[in-house]
Design an enzyme around this catalytic site. Structure first.
Site, PDB file in Angstrom:
ATOM      1  N   HIS A   1       1.026   0.826 -13.294  1.00 44.28           N
ATOM      2  CA  HIS A   1       1.808  -0.334 -13.727  1.00 44.28           C
ATOM      3  C   HIS A   1       3.287   0.060 -13.791  1.00 44.28           C
ATOM      4  O   HIS A   1       3.609   1.124 -14.337  1.00 44.28           O
ATOM      5  CB  HIS A   1       1.328  -0.814 -15.100  1.00 44.28           C
ATOM      6  CG  HIS A   1       2.032  -2.034 -15.566  1.00 44.28           C
ATOM      7  ND1 HIS A   1       1.742  -3.295 -15.073  1.00 44.28           N
ATOM      8  CD2 HIS A   1       3.063  -2.204 -16.440  1.00 44.28           C
ATOM      9  CE1 HIS A   1       2.540  -4.181 -15.647  1.00 44.28           C
ATOM     10  NE2 HIS A   1       3.351  -3.548 -16.477  1.00 44.28           N
TER      11      HIS A   1
ATOM     12  N   GLY B   1       0.774  -1.238   0.000  1.00 44.93           N
ATOM     13  CA  GLY B   1       0.000   0.000   0.000  1.00 44.93           C
ATOM     14  C   GLY B   1       0.801   1.283   0.000  1.00 44.93           C
ATOM     15  O   GLY B   1       0.319   2.305   0.483  1.00 44.93           O
TER      16      GLY B   1
HETATM   17  C1  GRF Z   1       3.519  -1.311  -7.474  1.00 43.43           C
HETATM   18  O1  GRF Z   1       4.769  -1.580  -8.021  1.00 43.43           O
HETATM   19  C2  GRF Z   1       2.485  -1.203  -8.572  1.00 43.43           C
HETATM   20  O2  GRF Z   1       2.976  -0.642  -9.740  1.00 43.43           O
HETATM   21  C3  GRF Z   1       2.144  -2.637  -8.817  1.00 43.43           C
HETATM   22  O3  GRF Z   1       2.124  -3.227  -7.539  1.00 43.43           O
HETATM   23  C4  GRF Z   1       3.007  -2.498  -6.668  1.00 43.43           C
HETATM   24  C5  GRF Z   1       2.210  -2.081  -5.481  1.00 43.43           C
HETATM   25  O4  GRF Z   1       2.985  -1.433  -4.514  1.00 43.43           O
HETATM   26  N1  GRF Z   1       0.908  -2.746  -9.567  1.00 43.43           N
HETATM   27  P1  GRF Z   1       2.288  -0.781  -3.242  1.00 43.43           P
HETATM   28  O5  GRF Z   1       1.386  -1.853  -2.640  1.00 43.43           O
HETATM   29  O6  GRF Z   1       1.493   0.405  -3.696  1.00 43.43           O
HETATM   30  O7  GRF Z   1       3.395  -0.410  -2.318  1.00 43.43           O
END
Ligand code: GRF
Length: 199
Positions: free
Chosen positions: A108, A13
């Site tokens: 992404h 998160g």
């Molecule tokens: C991020 O790298 C996002 O791009 C991908 O999943 C990861 C999530 O990270 N879809 P976080 O949970 O927001 O720290």
């Protein structure tokens, strides 16, 4: 009136936290997070929502109907303007995609259309790419294929490992999301020929 969002996240998160902080600190002054939804009961993002006093819910087994139906019911009740996928590890399908057409945003960790799908950073390293980045795009049925709202680029260093690249990419992701939401506070967009056109 503030633009309202429901955020979906499955894990750590950090993207959710960065956005919640930007809202709290007035960087995003016309944006409101109505609720956080996770598909994982133990996701650390849930604790982050508590800290920001943002209501949260979990949609996990046992389902009332099934995952997609339960999520749809919740989203209808919360009734946000947009859904934000911030590290959400399930693929949305069914009527939520139609009801929220061009109103679901995902982050992404690559410069789409390069390196779609899982392990985008690993894919970039394996391809010996010289640059990568991150993309905020609209969600369509094709995974990581929707119209692009914003991208930020990053050079891949010869010394980069999966860990160093992910660490350098993360703050860029946060900025990419926040800049997109900031722009949405003052500018509308429409989708024409599968491309985002800012008004
Ligand atoms: C991020 O790298 C996002 O791009 C991908 O999943 C990861 C999530 O990270 N879809 P976080 O949970 O927001 O720290």
């Amino acid at each position: 009136m503030a633009i309202t969002y429901l955020v979906l996240a499955s894990g750590r998160g950090s993207n959710f936290e960065a956005i919640a902080k930007a809202v709290r600190d007035g960087v995003l002054s016309n944006t409101k997070i109505l609720q956080l939804v996770s598909n994982e009961e133990t996701a650390p993002v849930l604790e982050k929502a508590r800290r920001f006093q943002i209501p949260s819910s979990v949609i996990a087994p046992p389902f009332r109907k099934d995952f997609h139906e339960d999520l749809f019911d919740l989203v209808e009740t919360v009734n946000p303007n947009y859904l934000l996928l911030a590290g959400f590890m399930r693929i949305l399908k069914g009527k939520i995609l139609q009801t929220f057409k061009n109103r679901i945003l995902n982050i992404h960790p690559s410069l789409l259309p390069e390196f779609k799908g899982l392990a985008a950073v690993e894919q970039a390293l394996a391809a010996k790419a010289k640059r990568t980045g991150c993309t905020v795009h609209l969600v369509t049925e094709g995974v990581d294929e929707g119209p692009i709202l914003h991208q930020k680029e990053l050079a891949i260093l010869p010394t980069d490992t999966e860990e160093t690249l992910k660490n350098r990419l993360l703050p860029l992701e946060h900025a990419c999301f926040i800049e997109t939401l900031k722009k949405m506070e003052t500018q509308a967009f429409r989708v024409q020929n599968s491309k985002v056109v800012w008004e």
